[in-house]
Each structure stands twice: as structure tokens, then as C-alpha cells.
Design a protein around this motif. Structure first.
Motif, PDB file in Angstrom:
ATOM      1  N   SER A  10      79.804  68.148 -47.505  1.00 52.77           N
ATOM      2  CA  SER A  10      79.126  67.000 -46.919  1.00 52.77           C
ATOM      3  C   SER A  10      79.591  65.709 -47.580  1.00 52.77           C
ATOM      4  N   LEU A  11      80.216  64.886 -46.801  1.00 49.79           N
ATOM      5  CA  LEU A  11      80.694  63.598 -47.293  1.00 49.79           C
ATOM      6  C   LEU A  11      79.892  62.460 -46.670  1.00 49.79           C
ATOM      7  N   GLU A  12      78.711  62.771 -46.147  1.00 52.62           N
ATOM      8  CA  GLU A  12      77.926  61.807 -45.385  1.00 52.62           C
ATOM      9  C   GLU A  12      77.527  60.575 -46.188  1.00 52.62           C
ATOM     10  N   LYS A  13      77.176  60.723 -47.438  1.00 47.40           N
ATOM     11  CA  LYS A  13      76.693  59.582 -48.227  1.00 47.40           C
ATOM     12  C   LYS A  13      77.670  59.171 -49.319  1.00 47.40           C
ATOM     13  N   ILE A  14      78.900  59.639 -49.249  1.00 46.06           N
ATOM     14  CA  ILE A  14      79.911  59.281 -50.227  1.00 46.06           C
ATOM     15  C   ILE A  14      80.717  58.102 -49.681  1.00 46.06           C
ATOM     16  N   LEU A  15      80.875  57.056 -50.501  1.00 46.34           N
ATOM     17  CA  LEU A  15      81.527  55.820 -50.076  1.00 46.34           C
ATOM     18  C   LEU A  15      82.730  55.489 -50.931  1.00 46.34           C
ATOM     19  N   SER A  16      83.649  54.802 -50.309  1.00 43.15           N
ATOM     20  CA  SER A  16      84.747  54.157 -51.018  1.00 43.15           C
ATOM     21  C   SER A  16      84.596  52.665 -50.741  1.00 43.15           C
ATOM     22  N   ILE A  17      84.505  51.867 -51.797  1.00 44.53           N
ATOM     23  CA  ILE A  17      84.303  50.433 -51.655  1.00 44.53           C
ATOM     24  C   ILE A  17      85.593  49.726 -52.036  1.00 44.53           C
ATOM     25  N   SER A  18      86.108  48.938 -51.109  1.00 44.30           N
ATOM     26  CA  SER A  18      87.356  48.222 -51.344  1.00 44.30           C
ATOM     27  C   SER A  18      87.201  47.275 -52.530  1.00 44.30           C
ATOM     28  N   GLY A  19      88.168  47.322 -53.433  1.00 42.26           N
ATOM     29  CA  GLY A  19      88.150  46.448 -54.596  1.00 42.26           C
ATOM     30  C   GLY A  19      87.416  47.029 -55.789  1.00 42.26           C
ATOM     31  N   LYS A  20      86.785  48.195 -55.634  1.00 43.79           N
ATOM     32  CA  LYS A  20      86.070  48.839 -56.725  1.00 43.79           C
ATOM     33  C   LYS A  20      86.651  50.234 -56.925  1.00 43.79           C
ATOM     34  N   PRO A  21      86.874  50.622 -58.170  1.00 42.69           N
ATOM     35  CA  PRO A  21      87.472  51.934 -58.426  1.00 42.69           C
ATOM     36  C   PRO A  21      86.487  53.072 -58.196  1.00 42.69           C
ATOM     37  N   GLY A  22      87.008  54.227 -57.822  1.00 36.77           N
ATOM     38  CA  GLY A  22      86.196  55.427 -57.705  1.00 36.77           C
ATOM     39  C   GLY A  22      85.399  55.526 -56.422  1.00 36.77           C
ATOM     40  N   LEU A  23      84.505  56.496 -56.433  1.00 34.19           N
ATOM     41  CA  LEU A  23      83.646  56.769 -55.291  1.00 34.19           C
ATOM     42  C   LEU A  23      82.198  56.454 -55.652  1.00 34.19           C
ATOM     43  N   TYR A  24      81.394  56.237 -54.624  1.00 35.43           N
ATOM     44  CA  TYR A  24      79.996  55.878 -54.798  1.00 35.43           C
ATOM     45  C   TYR A  24      79.130  56.722 -53.883  1.00 35.43           C
ATOM     46  N   VAL A  25      77.877  56.912 -54.284  1.00 37.68           N
ATOM     47  CA  VAL A  25      76.895  57.607 -53.468  1.00 37.68           C
ATOM     48  C   VAL A  25      75.917  56.565 -52.957  1.00 37.68           C
ATOM     49  N   LEU A  26      75.682  56.566 -51.657  1.00 40.82           N
ATOM     50  CA  LEU A  26      74.727  55.648 -51.049  1.00 40.82           C
ATOM     51  C   LEU A  26      73.323  56.041 -51.494  1.00 40.82           C
ATOM     52  N   LYS A  27      72.601  55.093 -52.082  1.00 37.80           N
ATOM     53  CA  LYS A  27      71.250  55.375 -52.568  1.00 37.80           C
ATOM     54  C   LYS A  27      70.186  54.768 -51.667  1.00 37.80           C
ATOM     55  N   VAL A  28      70.234  53.451 -51.481  1.00 33.19           N
ATOM     56  CA  VAL A  28      69.190  52.756 -50.728  1.00 33.19           C
ATOM     57  C   VAL A  28      69.827  51.682 -49.869  1.00 33.19           C
ATOM     58  N   GLN A  29      69.334  51.549 -48.660  1.00 35.12           N
ATOM     59  CA  GLN A  29      69.797  50.471 -47.800  1.00 35.12           C
ATOM     60  C   GLN A  29      68.816  49.313 -47.941  1.00 35.12           C
ATOM     61  N   THR A  30      69.361  48.105 -48.060  1.00 34.57           N
ATOM     62  CA  THR A  30      68.531  46.916 -48.188  1.00 34.57           C
ATOM     63  C   THR A  30      68.750  46.006 -46.990  1.00 34.57           C
ATOM     64  N   ARG A  31      68.029  44.905 -46.992  1.00 38.55           N
ATOM     65  CA  ARG A  31      68.148  43.965 -45.881  1.00 38.55           C
ATOM     66  C   ARG A  31      69.534  43.307 -45.863  1.00 38.55           C
ATOM     67  N   THR A  32      70.105  43.071 -47.020  1.00 41.64           N
ATOM     68  CA  THR A  32      71.381  42.358 -47.101  1.00 41.64           C
ATOM     69  C   THR A  32      72.568  43.267 -47.412  1.00 41.64           C
ATOM     70  N   GLY A  33      72.362  44.548 -47.468  1.00 43.84           N
ATOM     71  CA  GLY A  33      73.446  45.478 -47.792  1.00 43.84           C
ATOM     72  C   GLY A  33      72.880  46.818 -48.214  1.00 43.84           C
ATOM     73  N   PHE A  34      73.331  47.318 -49.376  1.00 50.62           N
ATOM     74  CA  PHE A  34      72.810  48.577 -49.877  1.00 50.62           C
ATOM     75  C   PHE A  34      73.096  48.709 -51.356  1.00 50.62           C
ATOM     76  N   VAL A  35      72.456  49.698 -51.964  1.00 48.51           N
ATOM     77  CA  VAL A  35      72.655  50.022 -53.371  1.00 48.51           C
ATOM     78  C   VAL A  35      73.411  51.338 -53.417  1.00 48.51           C
ATOM     79  N   ALA A  36      74.457  51.372 -54.232  1.00 52.68           N
ATOM     80  CA  ALA A  36      75.259  52.587 -54.383  1.00 52.68           C
ATOM     81  C   ALA A  36      75.395  52.909 -55.873  1.00 52.68           C
ATOM     82  N   GLU A  37      75.539  54.201 -56.162  1.00 53.96           N
ATOM     83  CA  GLU A  37      75.703  54.647 -57.542  1.00 53.96           C
ATOM     84  C   GLU A  37      77.111  55.183 -57.736  1.00 53.96           C
ATOM     85  N   SER A  38      77.770  54.710 -58.777  1.00 53.25           N
ATOM     86  CA  SER A  38      79.137  55.119 -59.066  1.00 53.25           C
ATOM     87  C   SER A  38      79.174  56.569 -59.535  1.00 53.25           C
ATOM     88  N   LEU A  39      80.147  57.327 -59.037  1.00 52.62           N
ATOM     89  CA  LEU A  39      80.329  58.700 -59.503  1.00 52.62           C
ATOM     90  C   LEU A  39      81.079  58.728 -60.836  1.00 52.62           C
TER      91      LEU A  39
END
Length: 164
Positions: free
Chosen positions: A2-31
Motif C-alpha cells: 500500500s503506497l496510498e499515504k506515502i509521498l514524495s515532496i519535490s525539493g525535500k529528500p526522502g519519503l513522507y507519510v501523510l498524517k493530517v490534512q489542513t486547510r492550507t495543505g497538510f502535515v507529513a512525517e519524514s520516513l
């Protein structure tokens, strides 16, 4: 897997897990280090579940390629993403022989190998649950609808002006 909540963010190293969606974006945790970052909607973000690799027959989802690597490596680590380009491309040809050599670059293979090793080290490479067939999908939708409680409306507040 399952890769549903795994993110790659341009300009940031590594992968992230989507934690919470906010009004202006979201919070992600670095793996990599476990730090939480806020990401605005303006950032270029890719869900790994939405990424595909070009083949001569069409496109293959990244999850399928990760499964091929896991089978080849018995769910263990694979070669390093720091290997030379020729080694990486030879390895990728073993995993996905029909990939389009003109449209898939060595940098793409480096990312895939690096992502696989990161996910494998964190224990996030799990087999996917069986996909619902067309016959069972409507039943599941009906069950989800039945469980939903009717929305209760809040009583309207009356604006009464008191004059004293």
C-alpha cells in the motif's frame, strides 16, 4: 503493498507519510528522521500510488514494480541507489524487462531503488489486500452507506435583540 499515504515532496529528500490534512495543505512525517513538516498546497507533491513507469505496452504502477523487486530480493534490501547508472539499469531490466529505455532514465531508477530500500527498512512493504471484484464492490458500498448515521442539524440560533 500500500503506497496510498506515502509521498514524495519535490525539493525535500526522502519519503513522507501523510498524517493530517489542513486547510492550507497538510502535515507529513519524514520516513528518514521522523520529523513532521507542513506542506502547502503550492508544493509539488507526488503520491507513490499514482506513479507509473513507462513500458513498451503502456504504463505499470509503481506498486507492481515494488512487488517485483520484493520477489526478486525475497523482501530484503536491494542494490544501493548509489551504484553506477549501468548497474542500476541492468538491475532494473531484470525487474521490469519491458520498461521503455527511451523514456525511463537512470535518475528514475535511482529514485525507485532508493524508495524501495527506504520502505523496506521501515517495514512498509506489505502485501496488498485482495482487490474487491465488481460483484462485491456494490455490496461494500451499500454496507458503508447503511452504517452512516443521518446528520443532525444544530438548532438555529435566534438573534433576538433585547432592548432595556
Amino acid at each position: 503493498m500500500s503506497l496510498e499515504k506515502i509521498l514524495s515532496i519535490s525539493g525535500k529528500p526522502g519519503l513522507y507519510v501523510l498524517k493530517v490534512q489542513t486547510r492550507t495543505g497538510f502535515v507529513a512525517e519524514s520516513l528518514l528522521d521522523g520529523k513532521k513538516v507542513t506542506v502547502s498546497l503550492k508544493s509539488n507533491v507526488s503520491l507513490l500510488s499514482e506513479i507509473s513507469i513507462y513500458t513498451y505496452e503502456g504504463e505499470k504502477p509503481l506498486a507492481e514494480i515494488m512487488q517485483n523487486i520484493a520477489k526478486k530480493e525475497n523482501k530484503g534490501q536491494t542494490i544501493s541507489h548509489k551504484e553506477d547508472n549501468a548497474t542500476l539499469l541492468t538491475y532494473f531490466r531484470e525487474v521490469l524487462p519491458e520498461y521503455d529505455e527511451e523514456r525511463v532514465y537512470a535518475s528514475d531508477v535511482k529514485k525507485i531503488v532508493n524508495w524501495y530500500n527506504t520502505l523496506q527498512a521501515k517495514g512498509l512493504l506489505v502485501d496488498e489486500a485482495p482487490v474487491a471484484t465488481e460483484e462485491t464492490a456494490p455490496v461494500a458500498e451499500e454496507a458503508a452507506v447503511e452504517k452512516k448515521a443521518p446528520a443532525k442539524k444544530a438548532p438555529a440560533k435566534k438573534a433576538a435583540a433585547k432592548k432595556e
